[in-house]
Design a protein around this motif. Sequence first.
Motif, PDB file in Angstrom:
ATOM      1  N   TRP A 146       0.817  -1.221   0.000  1.00  0.00           N
ATOM      2  CA  TRP A 146       0.000   0.000   0.000  1.00  0.00           C
ATOM      3  C   TRP A 146       0.847   1.266   0.000  1.00  0.00           C
ATOM      4  O   TRP A 146       0.366   2.336  -0.374  1.00  0.00           O
TER       5      TRP A 146
ATOM      6  N   ALA B  95      -7.645   1.035  -3.033  1.00  0.00           N
ATOM      7  CA  ALA B  95      -8.947   0.378  -3.148  1.00  0.00           C
ATOM      8  C   ALA B  95      -9.041  -0.444  -4.417  1.00  0.00           C
ATOM      9  O   ALA B  95      -9.681  -1.501  -4.443  1.00  0.00           O
ATOM     10  N   SER B  96      -8.408   0.032  -5.489  1.00  0.00           N
ATOM     11  CA  SER B  96      -8.442  -0.684  -6.770  1.00  0.00           C
ATOM     12  C   SER B  96      -7.559  -1.931  -6.748  1.00  0.00           C
ATOM     13  O   SER B  96      -7.955  -2.983  -7.249  1.00  0.00           O
TER      14      SER B  96
ATOM     15  N   PRO C 144      -8.847  -4.566  -3.103  1.00  0.00           N
ATOM     16  CA  PRO C 144     -10.239  -4.271  -2.745  1.00  0.00           C
ATOM     17  C   PRO C 144     -10.716  -4.961  -1.469  1.00  0.00           C
ATOM     18  O   PRO C 144     -11.440  -4.358  -0.675  1.00  0.00           O
TER      19      PRO C 144
ATOM     20  N   ASP D 216      -9.102  -3.262   1.497  1.00  0.00           N
ATOM     21  CA  ASP D 216      -9.648  -1.913   1.633  1.00  0.00           C
ATOM     22  C   ASP D 216     -11.017  -1.944   2.298  1.00  0.00           C
ATOM     23  O   ASP D 216     -11.301  -1.146   3.194  1.00  0.00           O
ATOM     24  N   ARG D 217     -11.870  -2.873   1.885  1.00  0.00           N
ATOM     25  CA  ARG D 217     -13.212  -2.969   2.477  1.00  0.00           C
ATOM     26  C   ARG D 217     -13.120  -3.321   3.959  1.00  0.00           C
ATOM     27  O   ARG D 217     -13.844  -2.758   4.792  1.00  0.00           O
TER      28      ARG D 217
ATOM     29  N   ARG E 112     -11.793  -0.272   5.924  1.00  0.00           N
ATOM     30  CA  ARG E 112     -12.815   0.765   6.049  1.00  0.00           C
ATOM     31  C   ARG E 112     -13.900   0.363   7.050  1.00  0.00           C
ATOM     32  O   ARG E 112     -14.571   1.227   7.623  1.00  0.00           O
TER      33      ARG E 112
END
Length: 233
Positions: A83, A92-93, A96, A99-100, A103
């Motif tokens: 990252w 996020a791309s 994913p 990232d989810r 978050r």
Amino acid sequence: MRLLLWRHGRTTWNEAGRFQGHADPPLDQTGQAQAAAVAPLIRAMNPELVVSSDLRRCRATAAALELPVRADARLREIDLGGWSGLTGAEAASRFPDEDRAWRAGQDVRRGGGETYLEVAERAGTLLDEIRAEGLPTRPDGLIVFVLHGGTARSLIGHVLGLPPELWWHFGPLANCRWSLLRLAEGGFRLSEHNAGPLLTGKLGVAGSGLSESLLPSQGAPTGSDTEPVHLPR
């Protein structure tokens, strides 16, 4: 004892909204001015010991204190692995699922790096070693850690005895702001969080009061090294 966690000044990557982690970008001109403006206030608190992350954004911030400084890699930001260097949209791309989860407030190992729990353990070990040295020597003595947003949050949660899933509730430190912990009967208490002086557009100190935000002429406070855009919800 008192423990002040002072986040470094703004870097070129903070301004660009890039995750930093163990990467080593320098302070930009704004970050240098932030450190110069805030350092006299912290120096006036008469710290017994100053310990800095060994990354140069922290070492440059600590140097503004004009005091002896120890450097220790255990105060580094969380290792973000793949990252590091990415913007929020790029992370996020490319990652994913991570990232989810991040978050959503989960303590995931992003990009093959560390968890916040691991960061807390290494920073907490450093704090334990300093206390074993007999520092600070006075009951109200002050230790200053010059460190990173994610590391500060992890250490706060650790010394307060909170589970990692609650740590994200502490808002990220803006650049060159601090959190203050006091050791009282029963353990540490968080006395101040995201504190710092009111800075003018030219980064001079406006009076002696503290404020939760910077003047509009300076822009919105930049998020932590690991959160350039948002907090997990």
